[in-house]
Every structure is written in C-alpha cells, then in structure tokens.
Design an enzyme around this catalytic site. Sequence first.
Site, short mmCIF file in Angstrom:
data_model
loop_
_atom_site.label_atom_id
_atom_site.label_comp_id
_atom_site.label_asym_id
_atom_site.label_seq_id
_atom_site.Cartn_x
_atom_site.Cartn_y
_atom_site.Cartn_z
N ASP A 151 0.78 -1.25 -0.03
CA ASP A 151 0.12 0.09 -0.05
C ASP A 151 0.77 1.40 -0.04
O ASP A 151 1.50 1.53 0.94
CB ASP A 151 -1.06 0.00 1.16
CG ASP A 151 -1.69 -1.31 1.34
OD1 ASP A 151 -1.49 -2.35 1.23
OD2 ASP A 151 -2.76 -1.34 1.77
N HIS A 194 -0.37 -2.62 6.11
CA HIS A 194 0.49 -1.50 6.42
C HIS A 194 1.63 -1.96 7.30
O HIS A 194 2.43 -1.10 7.61
CB HIS A 194 -0.02 -0.12 6.81
CG HIS A 194 -0.94 0.32 5.59
ND1 HIS A 194 -1.31 1.57 5.68
CD2 HIS A 194 -1.72 -0.32 4.82
CE1 HIS A 194 -2.25 1.72 4.68
NE2 HIS A 194 -2.45 0.81 4.20
N HIS A 217 -2.81 -4.34 3.03
CA HIS A 217 -3.87 -3.71 3.94
C HIS A 217 -3.51 -3.48 5.28
O HIS A 217 -4.04 -2.46 6.00
CB HIS A 217 -5.14 -4.53 3.92
CG HIS A 217 -6.11 -3.88 4.85
ND1 HIS A 217 -7.00 -3.02 4.66
CD2 HIS A 217 -6.78 -4.47 6.20
CE1 HIS A 217 -7.87 -2.61 5.63
NE2 HIS A 217 -7.76 -3.68 6.58
N HIS A 246 -10.31 0.97 0.15
CA HIS A 246 -10.46 2.39 -0.06
C HIS A 246 -10.52 2.44 -1.58
O HIS A 246 -10.38 3.54 -2.02
CB HIS A 246 -9.06 2.98 0.29
CG HIS A 246 -9.05 3.04 1.87
ND1 HIS A 246 -9.79 3.80 2.52
CD2 HIS A 246 -8.24 2.47 2.86
CE1 HIS A 246 -9.62 3.68 3.72
NE2 HIS A 246 -8.63 2.80 4.14
FE LIG Z 1 -4.14 0.35 2.75
FE LIG Z 2 -6.85 -1.36 3.01
#
Ligand SMILES: [Fe+2]
Ligand SMILES: [Fe+2]
Length: 271
Positions: free
Chosen positions: A8, A180, A178, A68
């Site tokens: 991400d 992170h 997701h 997102h």
């Molecule tokens: Fe993310």
């Molecule tokens: Fe996410």
Amino acid sequence: MRILFLGDIVGRSGREGVLSRLPTLRQKLALDLVIVNAENASHGFGLSPGISTDLFNGGVDVITLGNHSWDRRDLIPHIDAAPRIIRPLNFPPGTPGNGSVQIELADGRKALVVNAMGRLFMDPLDDPFRSINELLTRHRLGVTTQAIVVDIHAEATSEKWALGNVLDGRVSLVVGTHTHTPTADHRILPAGTAFQTDAGMCGDYDSVIGMSKAPAMTRFLRKMPGERLQPAEGEATICGIMVETDDATGLARRLAPLRQGGLLAQTMPDF
Ligand SMILES: [Fe+2]
Ligand SMILES: [Fe+2]
C-alpha cells in the site's frame, strides 16, 4: 519472470519513495513486472486518475486496490478505461472495473494479476476463495500464462495463510496487503507458490499505519472523532517482495523482501 510487488502506497511520502526508486530498481533487479497496491496513494484515501498515470509513467505495470478503492470518486468513471488498475475480484457483480488483468510483456510472456479482499474484520463481500477458484478455471499456470500473482487485501493473517495454501501450486505468488505492516514470513509453500502475509506499506513509518500520529492516537485515547487523519510526511520506507518464477511451470524459484528508505531495517533482494 522477475516480479516486484510493493504494498500500500500511502500519500505523497509513499508516492515519492516509489517513484524516486523505481527506475533504478527496475534496472538493477532486471524486473519484468512491477505491481503496486495504491488504495491509499491519494492523500491516504483512494487513488486519483492523475496519480495512477504518474505511477504508470514511473514504471508501474499494474495497480491493485482494496477497501479504499472508491474513496476518490473520480476513479469510478475512469477505471473501465484503465484495465491495468484492478479492484477486488469479489466486489458485487456489476461493480465498475475488473478484479484481474492479463498482462503481456514485451517479449510475449504473459502474467495474470488478481486482486481480492478478505472478509474477516472487513466489509462483507462475496467469498474470495470461491471467486479466485472460479477465475482459475480459465487460467492455467504454465499453460495459458507464465505467472499468476494474487494480492489478498485482508486484515486477518489466518485468512491470508489459508488462501496461500488453497492456491499453492496454482499461482506464482500470494501476497497480502492492507495491514501496512511487513511480515517476516515470506517463503515458498510446499507446492511452489511464493507467499508473504503482508508486503507492508510504502509510506512514513513514524506514524500510525501511515497517518500522522496525533489525530490517530486521539481516536484511541478519547473515543471521539478528532482531527481528520492526514498522511505522515516523513521519508517513506518502500516495502515489498520480489519473486523470480520459472517460466515453464510458473512456480516460484526464489523470493526476497525489499525495504528501502525511511525508518525500517533495509533489505534488498540479492538475486
Ligand atoms: Fe491500505
Ligand atoms: Fe486496505
């Protein structure tokens, strides 16, 4: 095939970290395919069409998303015209965009990239296991495509491990996104699929999962909505995993994590 997957990208810090290093990395690591998750690339929330163009111009081949996906609503009318941006496969039927894309490299080799989202501690969606199994009835590793990469965007480590094992031997790489947070469990599963629970984020780790600390801490301390969350702006650590696959079988030969810049311990693939 030599594949780099980056987790991400969060805000400007993450974008600059990736864009400043990618040309050198592509060359130094002789990369054939670069995939990034960019669900947080636009100020922490979503992906704007303009930023997707910057990433593609900067050496990215495929962009994956997650929960997102639609935070930037201007992506919604854009995504059908941009097949190299994929959103989770198990979104409801009729959702704009696609959950996978088949890429043809300049030398004719093919790679399938898939994005799916987990369901534990996440929004309820269609079954990702069944969605991917159904997709793989139309794509055979080493037969119709030289590599298959699955980005499993999920919170729960168990769900990611289970998916890795369900897909073992049928795809080249299952990598999580997701959370992170990069995990140290990268390995090749018994039937030849490379696996890592989470690639980690490309962003400033002096933060709370990429967001500046004070408002993020307030949410936990006061249980009240505080200031709007903003991405932290310090130097990014870009985090991901590199895999080399066998073109005949599509299975992984070797893999290594990559972490460059910023606060985390640095590591670079040496093959
Ligand atoms: Fe993310
Ligand atoms: Fe996410």
